[in-house]
Motif scaffolding. Structure first.
Motif, short mmCIF file in Angstrom:
data_model
loop_
_atom_site.label_atom_id
_atom_site.label_comp_id
_atom_site.label_asym_id
_atom_site.label_seq_id
_atom_site.Cartn_x
_atom_site.Cartn_y
_atom_site.Cartn_z
N ASP A 50 22.57 58.30 17.94
CA ASP A 50 23.21 56.99 18.44
C ASP A 50 22.75 56.40 19.60
OD1 ASP A 50 24.96 57.43 16.15
OD2 ASP A 50 26.49 58.17 17.79
N PHE A 51 21.93 57.15 20.37
CA PHE A 51 21.11 56.55 21.85
C PHE A 51 19.84 55.76 21.11
CE2 PHE A 51 18.23 57.29 25.38
CZ PHE A 51 19.20 56.71 26.33
N GLU A 52 20.09 54.54 21.59
CA GLU A 52 19.18 53.20 21.27
C GLU A 52 17.93 53.17 22.24
OE1 GLU A 52 21.50 49.94 21.38
OE2 GLU A 52 22.71 50.44 19.55
N ALA A 53 17.91 54.00 23.15
CA ALA A 53 16.76 54.08 24.11
C ALA A 53 15.95 55.34 23.82
CB ALA A 53 16.97 54.04 25.53
N ARG A 73 17.54 53.58 29.89
CA ARG A 73 16.49 53.21 29.05
C ARG A 73 15.77 54.52 28.56
NH1 ARG A 73 17.74 50.44 25.60
NH2 ARG A 73 15.35 49.74 24.90
N LYS A 92 8.53 47.56 24.30
CA LYS A 92 9.59 48.41 24.35
C LYS A 92 9.29 49.65 24.53
CE LYS A 92 12.15 46.86 20.95
NZ LYS A 92 13.39 46.77 19.99
N HIS A 101 23.86 53.66 31.16
CA HIS A 101 23.13 52.89 30.19
C HIS A 101 21.66 52.97 30.57
CE1 HIS A 101 26.83 51.13 29.06
NE2 HIS A 101 27.23 50.81 30.15
N ASP A 148 14.71 44.45 27.16
CA ASP A 148 15.20 45.13 26.23
C ASP A 148 14.77 44.73 24.65
OD1 ASP A 148 17.24 46.41 27.66
OD2 ASP A 148 18.74 44.75 27.50
N GLU A 149 13.81 43.75 24.80
CA GLU A 149 13.22 43.12 23.20
C GLU A 149 11.94 43.06 23.63
OE1 GLU A 149 15.44 40.17 21.99
OE2 GLU A 149 17.26 41.18 21.56
N PRO A 169 11.87 53.15 21.35
CA PRO A 169 13.44 53.27 21.55
C PRO A 169 14.07 53.87 20.29
CG PRO A 169 12.76 50.87 22.15
CD PRO A 169 11.36 51.76 21.55
N GLY A 170 14.96 54.60 20.55
CA GLY A 170 15.66 55.65 19.30
C GLY A 170 14.73 57.03 19.21
#
Length: 364
Positions: A197-200, A168, A19, A166, A14-15, A42-43
């Motif tokens: 709002d989606f972080e991936a 990615r 990524k 969830h 995740d980090e 991501p994003g």
């Protein structure tokens, strides 16, 4: 409302510097060859655009694991290689064009299906699903089966089902194509908020330029299995590099050699521009920049003047679009009143003018 739970640890980072998405999608299938490089952080929301048969759907299926990569291709997500990972084991969510909701399950159980497949108990999965439906504004429809949902509601249930795992990487295949025009406006705005709002990484395939411009941060245009242009919506709208893209964003586009303010087209006459350039360039201008006359104008200040013939007429929004042939094939937009006053008919001779200040030249 119950907050959607954090994703389970499935072996994907995740980090860190790896990524996001790093892919080269290579597929050889008969006479068709796809070779598309695709990266995203991501994003990011990336839209794949292209004419029918360009390879958009093949690219999406390859990302999902439904079409295998050919030699030379690779697919990494958050640093993990997915080339040989089966579709059901990938941290990928898919919203299909027709949504493909399970008809025998309620909206709640449709959304709970993903968490259940990931090992969540029935109560936990349903609690997560209820939270997602609440987030989508569908709490009151939790007990409804798909046949009782409107198109917009079904689209949001399909999106909630995809997000409940969830992922990615979120894949959306023509997510608004099944909606009528009025519903499409509302759902497009809602989808934009959810994607923000989606972080991936989110990748969507669409043939609609407005969907792409509104929903995506970046456009990747594919023609004949290859990327022909990649950039922000505003950059691509201002600097189209193929006829398909020019038509998509509503511009007349030509290629030629610039000598100062004059561009000598590869096929056709010269165009005067305000830019001072040298070498291969594109020249673009909108159909609304074209003024038509039945007789050769004598008092016009326009530097560009061409003799044309009306090839066809069609309604375009609240205007008439004239397809012109002749010295310079082009499209011109005019009001219905102007078209009537000019007595435009297919085959009619006209003169077309464009001011240099309304053209835009840029390096090819």
């Amino acid at each position: 409302m119950t907050k959607p739970t954090a994703p389970a640890d499935r072996g994907f980072a995740d980090e860190g510097p790896d990524k996001g998405l790093d892919a080269r999608l290579v597929v050889h299938r008969g006479a068709f060859h796809l070779d598309v490089a695709l990266t995203a952080a991501p994003g990011d929301v990336v839209a794949l655009l292209g004419p029918n048969g360009a390879g958009k759907t093949t690219a999406l299926r390859t990302l999902a694991g439904l079409t295998p990569l050919s030699a030379g291709g690779h697919l990494r997500l958050d640093g993990a290689a997915l080339d040989r990972t089966p579709p059901e084991s990938r941290p990928v969510g898919v919203v299909f064009q027709d949504y493909l909701l399970f008809p025998h399950l309620t909206a709640l159980d449709n959304v709970a299906f993903g968490p259940r497949c990931q090992g969540a108990g029935k109560a936990e999965a349903r609690a997560q699903a209820a939270a997602w439906l609440d987030r989508m504004g569908l709490a009151e429809h939790a007990g409804a089966k798909p046949r009782r949902l409107s198109g917009g509601q079904a689209q949001r249930v399909a999106l909630a089902r995809a997000l409940a795992t969830h992922p990615r990487l979120l894949l959306l295949d023509e997510p608004l194509a099944a909606l009528d025009a009025r519903t499409r406006l509302d759902v497009r705005a809602q989808l934009r908020r959810h994607l923000a709002d989606f972080e991936a990484v989110a990748v969507l395939v669409t043939h609609d330029p407005l969907d792409a411009m509104v929903l995506a941060d970046r456009l990747v245009v594919i023609e004949h299995g290859r990327v022909v242009q990649d950039g922000t919506p505003s950059d691509i709208a201002r600097h189209p590099r193929t006829d398909y893209i020019a038509q998509l964003v509503g511009l007349n586009l030509y290629r030629g050699q610039a000598e100062g303010h004059t561009v000598r087209l590869d096929a056709g006459p010269a165009i005067t521009t305000t830019e001072d350039l040298d070498g291969p360039v594109f020249v673009a201008f909108p159909p609304g920049a074209v003024t038509l006359y039945r007789d050769r104008p004598t008092g016009s200040s326009a530097r560009n003047l061409w003799q044309c013939r009306v090839g066809g007429l069609e309604t375009h929004g609240d205007q008439i679009r004239a397809d012109l042939t002749g010295e310079l094939p082009l499209a011109a937009d005019l009001t219905t009143v102007a078209a009537a006053e000019l007595d435009l008919q297919p085959g009619a001779p006209v003169w077309a003018t464009v001011k240099a200040t309304q053209t835009h030249a840029y390096p090819a």
